[in-house]
Design a protein around this motif. Structure first.
Motif, short mmCIF file in Angstrom:
data_model
loop_
_atom_site.label_atom_id
_atom_site.label_comp_id
_atom_site.label_asym_id
_atom_site.label_seq_id
_atom_site.Cartn_x
_atom_site.Cartn_y
_atom_site.Cartn_z
N ASP A 55 0.86 -0.99 0.03
CA ASP A 55 0.23 0.03 0.30
C ASP A 55 0.88 1.49 -0.01
O ASP A 55 0.51 2.21 -0.66
CB ASP A 55 -0.80 0.02 1.33
N GLY A 56 2.00 1.23 0.78
CA GLY A 56 2.77 2.32 0.75
C GLY A 56 3.52 2.61 -0.57
O GLY A 56 3.42 3.82 -0.86
N THR A 107 1.52 5.99 -2.73
CA THR A 107 2.47 6.95 -2.59
C THR A 107 3.01 7.25 -4.22
O THR A 107 2.85 8.41 -4.72
CB THR A 107 3.68 6.74 -1.96
N LEU A 140 2.98 9.79 2.63
CA LEU A 140 4.03 8.65 3.51
C LEU A 140 3.29 8.92 4.88
O LEU A 140 3.07 7.73 5.53
CB LEU A 140 5.43 8.84 3.20
N GLY A 182 -0.62 8.26 4.84
CA GLY A 182 -0.94 6.78 4.92
C GLY A 182 -0.34 5.96 5.92
O GLY A 182 -0.96 4.89 6.42
N ALA A 183 0.72 6.25 6.50
CA ALA A 183 1.44 5.48 7.63
C ALA A 183 0.64 5.78 8.91
O ALA A 183 0.29 4.52 9.65
CB ALA A 183 2.95 5.78 8.19
N PHE A 230 4.28 0.43 5.89
CA PHE A 230 3.77 1.31 4.71
C PHE A 230 4.96 2.28 4.54
O PHE A 230 5.34 2.69 3.27
CB PHE A 230 2.67 2.28 5.56
N SER A 231 5.68 2.93 5.50
CA SER A 231 6.89 3.98 5.36
C SER A 231 7.93 3.13 4.48
O SER A 231 8.36 4.04 3.66
CB SER A 231 7.26 4.09 6.66
N ALA A 262 6.73 3.13 0.82
CA ALA A 262 6.43 4.64 0.42
C ALA A 262 7.96 5.27 0.12
O ALA A 262 7.82 6.21 -0.70
CB ALA A 262 5.76 5.53 1.32
#
Length: 222
Positions: free
Chosen positions: A53-54, A58, A83, A86-87, A143-144, A147
């Motif tokens: 997803d990240g 992004t 980023l 989303g995180a 996620f990070s 991204a």
């Protein structure tokens, strides 16, 4: 006489060593076959979905903004905002989801223990329950991590067209890796997993780019 005894000892010990080695190999193979890879489902889902997803969200945001504002500053700021947002969203969502699951488990355990009066079993079951904080942290970090890929790919390229192609190439490579890792950890077919993840990422970026380009070039925004 001594040499015969040594030879006899070697001849009798060698088969024993072979049997032990074969037995050890069979034991490892049986353990591998009996291991339930579905036990990895919870943390694997959070990690793979978070990273994917990240990466996709992004990159799609950066591509979408780049469709109407090709300067590097706009793309980088959009990617960084995606980023952080989303995180935080992934962490909160995973925390709420796992906490709800935990409440359901605890309520069910309480009902069962009221019937069985088994305190030791209650303690053992609580140790295996999911941890909402760990799940939230894992989702945010994953996620990070995803991204960061398009952000780093676009950070040092001023030319717009080259920047878009580099981001696309970096995201594609990362999607292939994420798909393969997820399949390998879950012992699932890796070809289908990598193709599914990669094509899905391409579609998301293409749709975001196309719609943003369409809206940006129309008279909707003035």
């Amino acid at each position: 006489m001594a040499s015969k005894q040594i030879a006899s000892h070697v001849n009798t010990s060698a088969p024993n060593q072979d049997v032990e080695r074969i037995g050890s190999q069979l034991e490892e193979e049986n353990h591998e076959e009996l291991f339930d890879y579905s036990k990895r489902a919870q943390w694997l889902r959070a990690a793979v979905l978070g990273a994917n997803d990240g990466l996709v969200s992004t990159a799609s945001l950066m591509m979408g903004v780049g469709a109407v504002k090709p300067d590097i500053k706009s793309m980088i700021l959009t990617g960084f905002a995606g980023l952080v947002a989303g995180a935080c969203s992934m962490a909160i969502g995973e925390f709420v989801s796992v906490y709800s699951q935990l409440d359901i488990h605890l309520a069910q355990m309480k009902r069962q223990n009221n019937i069985n009066n088994n305190i030791k079993q209650d303690q053992d079951q609580k140790e295996t329950l999911p941890n909402p904080v760990q799940a939230a942290a894992a989702s945010a970090l994953a996620f990070s991590f995803g991204a960061i890929v398009p952000l780093l790919a676009a950070s040092f390229i001023k030319d717009y067209k080259l920047r878009v192609w580099v981001v696309l190439a970096a995201v594609t490579a990362a999607l292939l890796v994420f798909g393969w890792v997820g399949a390998a950890l879950g012992r699932a077919p890796w070809v289908r997993a990598t193709v599914r993840v990669t094509v899905g990422g391409w579609v998301a970026m293409a749709i975001t780019f196309g719609f943003t380009k369409l809206i940006g070039s129309s008279s909707v925004l003035g």
